[in-house]
Design an enzyme around this catalytic site. Structure first.
Site, PDB file in Angstrom:
ATOM      1  CB  CYS A  30      -3.050   1.217  12.305  1.00  0.00           C
ATOM      2  SG  CYS A  30      -4.247   1.739  11.394  1.00  0.00           S
TER       3      CYS A  30
ATOM      4  CB  CYS B  50      -1.916   4.973   8.515  1.00  0.00           C
ATOM      5  SG  CYS B  50      -4.065   4.891   8.605  1.00  0.00           S
TER       6      CYS B  50
ATOM      7  CB  CYS C 176      -0.211   2.092  10.095  1.00  0.00           C
ATOM      8  SG  CYS C 176      -0.718   2.386   8.782  1.00  0.00           S
TER       9      CYS C 176
ATOM     10  CB  CYS D  40      -5.543   5.448  13.025  1.00  0.00           C
ATOM     11  SG  CYS D  40      -3.452   5.465  12.029  1.00  0.00           S
TER      12      CYS D  40
ATOM     13  CB  THR E  81      -0.933   0.292   1.190  1.00  0.00           C
ATOM     14  OG1 THR E  81      -0.272   0.426   2.252  1.00  0.00           O
ATOM     15  CG2 THR E  81      -1.843  -1.169   1.289  1.00  0.00           C
TER      16      THR E  81
ATOM     17  NE  ARG F 228      -7.642  -6.603   4.307  1.00  0.00           N
ATOM     18  CZ  ARG F 228      -8.158  -6.699   3.016  1.00  0.00           C
ATOM     19  NH1 ARG F 228      -8.718  -7.103   3.099  1.00  0.00           N
ATOM     20  NH2 ARG F 228      -6.472  -5.756   2.343  1.00  0.00           N
TER      21      ARG F 228
ATOM     22  NE  ARG G  11       0.048   7.573   0.136  1.00  0.00           N
ATOM     23  CZ  ARG G  11       0.123   6.789  -0.570  1.00  0.00           C
ATOM     24  NH1 ARG G  11       1.691   6.099  -1.218  1.00  0.00           N
ATOM     25  NH2 ARG G  11      -1.046   5.915  -0.008  1.00  0.00           N
TER      26      ARG G  11
END
Length: 365
Positions: free
Chosen positions: A55, A82, A51, A85, A47, A58, A80
């Site tokens: 977080c 998240c 995080c 959260c 992705t 999933r 990057r």
């Protein structure tokens, strides 16, 4: 052939999962452990997002997870934060706060003046980015912070050093001349007077009456150093003594009484201005705030947030309020023109009703 590949892949996945299960960081991710926030962040290769452990997104496949010590490292690797959260952003803010705190400790402990590049390199942030972060969080630039720390050191050294010169060099000043250029502004008096506990510093004062109640005006050799408002002359004198504990307080002479009249007239009609020198004493940050206050035209107001933005420190709203509360020069430094966002009148060192009265008469003027 494809079945064999799948078997190999499944075995590899199993090995990765086994390794991850033994890593306490993975357990923190699985359990969404908020206690682990700030200790590390995890990124997901598929992705491109990182995080914090808590977080609620999933749970990713363990084979796609990479760990980083902090958000800065994750961003440098191209990931990057998240958006769900926002813990990644919080972690980055924590990282920046830690680096600024580290820089402050370095400046407090270093007798030598560090350049911006040297300081940024020590905390691991680019000079341009670090300068912006430091000013946003402390309200002053790294250079101004260093100057304040060096001034603190020289005040400490002057009390226990054998000579003024010894104190100057022990505090980190490269030369006597460099120190004496700003010594009066730094100490509020000459170094010799400071060493003697300020016993030779004189402050003349007198108390008068105005439509706002009692008014105490005090003047040092450098100019008007206090304009205090209240309802009890004795309390005003005590406030002056607390503000200048080492100075010799003297009653004003006839010439000084004339200056009292000028100040009272100025309080009654601030738009007329005060043509007298001011002795403004404060930290570098307070000086910046007070100058911004003096730029507010009579009859207008500004919010604490607007002042913070004007001095280039948008996150220092509370510090701006603190600088307003520390102001000793009522009306001359017009902290009464600072209000809450939305225009609501907030606290004032000399009473909210006086603040409301000052603003009302300026609007009429």
């Amino acid at each position: 052939m494809s079945g064999k590949t799948e078997v190999i892949k499944d075995k590899a996945w199993g090995n990765i999962a086994c390794v991850q299960s033994q890593d306490p960081r993975w357990q923190a991710v699985v359990n969404c452990d908020a206690n682990a926030d700030g200790k590390f962040v995890y990124a997901v290769k598929t992705t491109g997002i990182y995080c914090a452990p808590s977080c609620p997104s999933r749970q990713p496949n363990p084979e796609n997870v990479i760990y980083f010590d902090d958000a800065e490292a994750a961003e440098q690797a191209g990931f990057r934060p998240c958006k769900r959260c926002r813990q990644g952003l919080i972690s980055l803010a924590q990282f920046h706060a830690q680096r600024v705190a580290q820089a402050c400790r370095l400046l407090e402990q270093s007798a030598d003046m560090l350049t911006l590049n040297q300081l940024a390199a020590k905390v691991g942030i680019s000079a341009y980015h670090f300068h912006r972060l430091f000013k946003a969080q402390t309200g002053v630039t790294p250079k101004e912070y260093q100057q304040a720390q060096r001034a603190r050191r020289v005040r400490e050294k002057l009390t226990d050093s054998a000579t003024v010169t010894e104190a100057i060099h022990a505090a980190g000043y490269p030369s006597d001349g460099r120190f004496y250029e700003t010594s009066v502004a730094t100490l509020g008096m000459t170094p010799q007077n400071f060493r003697s506990g300020g016993r030779d510093v004189r402050v003349w004062f007198a108390i008068g009456k105005s439509s706002l109640g009692d008014i105490l005006v005090a003047e040092s050799q450098r100019g008007i150093c206090a304009i205090l408002l209240g309802d009890d002359p004795e309390k005003l004198i005590n406030e002056l003594q607390n503000s200048f504990p080492q100075a010799e307080l003297l009653g004003g002479d006839p010439d000084f009484e004339q200056r009292i009249a000028l100040v009272v007239g100025f309080v009654e009609a601030p738009e007329m201005g005060l043509d007298l020198p001011l002795d403004i004493r404060g930290t570098a940050f307070q000086q910046r705030v007070w100058q911004a206050l003096r730029d507010i035209p009579p009859g207008t107001t500004a919010s604490y947030a607007e002042i913070a933005n004007k001095i280039g420190s948008p996150k220092s709203v509370r510090a701006v309020a603190g600088a307003c509360a520390a102001n000793l020069l009522a009306v001359a430094i017009p902290c009464h023109r600072v209000v809450k966002t939305g225009g609501n009148i907030s606290g004032y060192r000399w009473g909210v009703e006086r603040k409301r009265s000052l603003l009302a008469r300026e609007e009429k003027g």
